[in-house]
Design a protein around this motif. Sequence first.
Motif, PDB file in Angstrom:
ATOM      1  N   ASP A 202      77.840  85.884  51.994  1.00  0.00           N
ATOM      2  CA  ASP A 202      77.049  86.206  53.166  1.00  0.00           C
ATOM      3  C   ASP A 202      75.566  85.906  52.978  1.00  0.00           C
ATOM      4  OD1 ASP A 202      76.732  88.222  51.271  1.00  0.00           O
ATOM      5  OD2 ASP A 202      76.294  89.745  52.779  1.00  0.00           O
ATOM      6  N   ASP A 203      75.152  85.462  51.769  1.00  0.00           N
ATOM      7  CA  ASP A 203      73.750  85.138  51.510  1.00  0.00           C
ATOM      8  C   ASP A 203      73.682  84.114  50.381  1.00  0.00           C
ATOM      9  OD1 ASP A 203      71.040  85.017  51.300  1.00  0.00           O
ATOM     10  OD2 ASP A 203      70.735  87.088  50.659  1.00  0.00           O
ATOM     11  N   TYR A 384      75.266  81.071  54.619  1.00  0.00           N
ATOM     12  CA  TYR A 384      76.427  81.903  54.308  1.00  0.00           C
ATOM     13  C   TYR A 384      77.710  81.124  54.596  1.00  0.00           C
ATOM     14  CZ  TYR A 384      75.760  82.847  59.307  1.00  0.00           C
ATOM     15  OH  TYR A 384      75.546  82.718  60.659  1.00  0.00           O
TER      16      TYR A 384
END
Length: 951
Positions: A202-203, A384
């Motif tokens: 997600d990052d 992401y």
Amino acid sequence: MSVFTGWRAALRIARRDAMRAKGRSALVVAMIALPVLGVTAADVTYRSVEPTRAEKLTASMGSADALFSDPGMGGPIQQMPDGQSYDLASQDTVQPGGEPVPPIDMRAALPAGAHATSIQSVPASVTTKYGITTTEIVEFPTSDPMARGKVDLVRGELPHGDREMAATEPFLTKSGLHVGSRTTLRGAERTYTITGVVERPDDLKSEALYADPGAVIDPWTNTARHDKKVLPPNIDSKKWLVKGAAGAGVSWSDVLAANARGALVVSRQVVLDPPPDSEVPMARTMSGNSYGGSEELSAALITVVAMAVLEIVLLAGPAFAVGARRSRRQLGLVGTCGGDRRHVRAVVLSGGLVLGGVGAVAGVAAGLLLTVVFRPVIENWAGYRFGSLSVRPSELLIIAVIGLVTGLLAALVPAIVASRQSVLESLSGRRGIRHSSRVLPVLGSVTLLIGAAVAVRGGTSGNSTLVAGGSVVAELGLLGCIPVIVGLLGRLGRSLPLSPRMALRDAARNRGRTAPAVAAVMAAVAGSVAIATSMSSSQAEMDYEYTAGLTPGTVALMASGDKSADRLPLARAAVEHNLAVTGGHADVGRVWAGSDCNVYYEDETSCGSVELIKPTGKGHTCPLTGKSARKLAASLSADEHRKLMRTPACLGEYINDDPFNSSADGVVLGDAAFLSTYVKLQDPAAAKALAAGTPVLLNPAYAKDGEVTLKAVHRYSDRDKANRKLHPGTAETRTDRLKVYQAPEQYAATPGVRLILPLQTAKRLGLHTEVNGSVYTVAHETTSSEDQRVSAAIDLAGGGIYLQSPHGPSERQDTILLVLSLFAGVVTLGAAAIATGLAKADAETDLTTLSAVGAPPRVRRTLSGFQCLVVALTGVVLGTAAGLVPAVALRLVDLREAVKQMRVEPMESAYTPIVLPWATIGLLAVVVPLLAGLGAAAFTRSRQTLSRRAG
């Protein structure tokens, strides 16, 4: 012949005609397929980029059933099922003010038989290939199965034991390290081996290190406990990943039980299948569960699709028109065989149906394929990972149908024109005499004026809806004027050489294919210029509002603690060795009144204060402050307000930054070297004044009759016994008038400095002084590797010193402007190439005649080049003018809002510039048309094989 029989025959004729003219057919298919491809890829990417609720849960808790955390409420809580909202279950449990909230016993809050693992992070300094950098270290068992989906292994191995770590790719790129490298944690002085590369789905841009629980924080805490020189870690809040017993998950009853013990819970099972409101205590005070979102298409998306359809119709329509003219004998034969106008229209429309269908299917398939191929690139750009590619067949079917309908729309006008031709004209090949519409340009001109007036009215009245509507109307009006504009081009070539004269006249004679291509270029360029103008103007506004911490091209080396100034010589050597320093350094110091205490760790009032008193009256007090400020602001324009804000009186209202830790109202200790190195004032008289003990004032608003007032409040701590005996009492205030040398007004905006005080004058006034830093002029902004090298050298010298370097305003958006320019350039090149190809196909007989009468072969090549140049340049010029209308009008809306805010808050800036993106306009107006013309000339064959003319 029935309707279906007629259409069946028409489709068969259209299919055979498409196969015979493969080049033209491929061109039309490509024009239809490319926008369909783009919309398909955008649709799949948008649906995939937007994570589902399940994917969001996986990103936050991996494969665990729940995420437990301590919200620090100090008692039982109540929460919504998604865990986004929570509060104390009873206000009676609120802790008394000022008392710390004790942590909860998380083990007692877990469901029976559950397995849990903790997550903790801490900011830390670690060694790198270049020196030292600051990053986040996360204590988290990455080898635990519950970590999958939250932290994934990319390459190498996961850490095991208390001397290994895993790193993210951005951290390795920044630090210059790699798998197998060793890094040392500063403070704890423990060395770890990087065993693998991990990523947070997600990052992807996260810069972090991952270690097993107990590998970092506990050793660091123990070291700080035994060594007072080591600061303890600043630990972030602790969280727990929880797996329910025997795969049972974490139910809503488990969540309520954990809430009763003060724990906040986000449960996968509960979020995906929330309980009814009747079972949620907090729902009584909330408006229910809001999990869904609107699925309606935005106006922006509808506009984009409409513009794509318009582009296809404008570009493909002339291709069908030329195809109909090339097939006019075949269409005439349809008439001789008993077909009427309906059947002729059906044949041409069938061409649109066949080619539109092929283009739509090819575009959807290619869009899906390219999205799959470029998925990693899109993910890295977005930052992401996609959970999965989300393909919605209904949406793809709609996109394909739009492509099919677009092909039909593009063939509609050529079909109507072809059906109106007589059978005799079709069989003989004569075009007849065609007169341009006189109504369309008049209607277009009126529409253009009305749209522009509406857009300007919307800008001045602050109505963005009027701006958008007026801009669209103005562009439609300009579209109506294009045939007349193209017709006027023919008159410009009277004194030009043969090739450009023929290109201009050909464009004027054949407006049916030239005008749509020009319109397509205009539409693409208008959108790009409008967005680029808005972005350039916004960037100029942000640059204006940016407050620099240091003067440009300067870095500051500052001490930050007790006795750290003693280590400045070693730190200076580190800066001079690792940075691109130009010239020597200049020392800067702080002054204070009262006891010789440490102003960095104690309240400055316990050390005394030094204040530069600002006189009152005109030229000293800023008119934008005080009771009459709003009245004055109401009478000012944005430009007048901007000029007033830049006067010394208003610049001196506050010091935004204190880069030199002066704590003395912008009064710093300095000499002539500081004046030239930091202030950038090359004034021998000012340097001479400092050497003679006369302070240099940078803001003349603080001077009256050539003097300033310096107020010193002396305070003494009990530990400063020597000063206590000399000056008994709690405080002593002293005011001195000093003769100053006034610098020019433009230096009033120097960051952090109002008055430069010589050392001998500070001593004479009884002030305490200390050289606590140095400033340098550097050739360029410091890079990350340079910062790391300097940090390592300073740390080696004993630490307590930090380097400040200006990095300018927010990141510029030049990349987006480049993408917009490239997009408009590609459309311009494509439209110009299409128009040139159609012109070549449409003018074969004229080119044959030219060759027959002895025209040199290069005329054919130069003619194609100038035909392409005419279309591209005309479209770019019109598009630039059309794009400036909405951009300027929207900036007027922003200006109105800024002025309104300025009149409420007079010290707020109302600067709203309109900045034209000259680089984008230059690229589109000069480079792209020249490239189009040269490309057309290069790819056109000079010689032509003569054929026998029919008839």
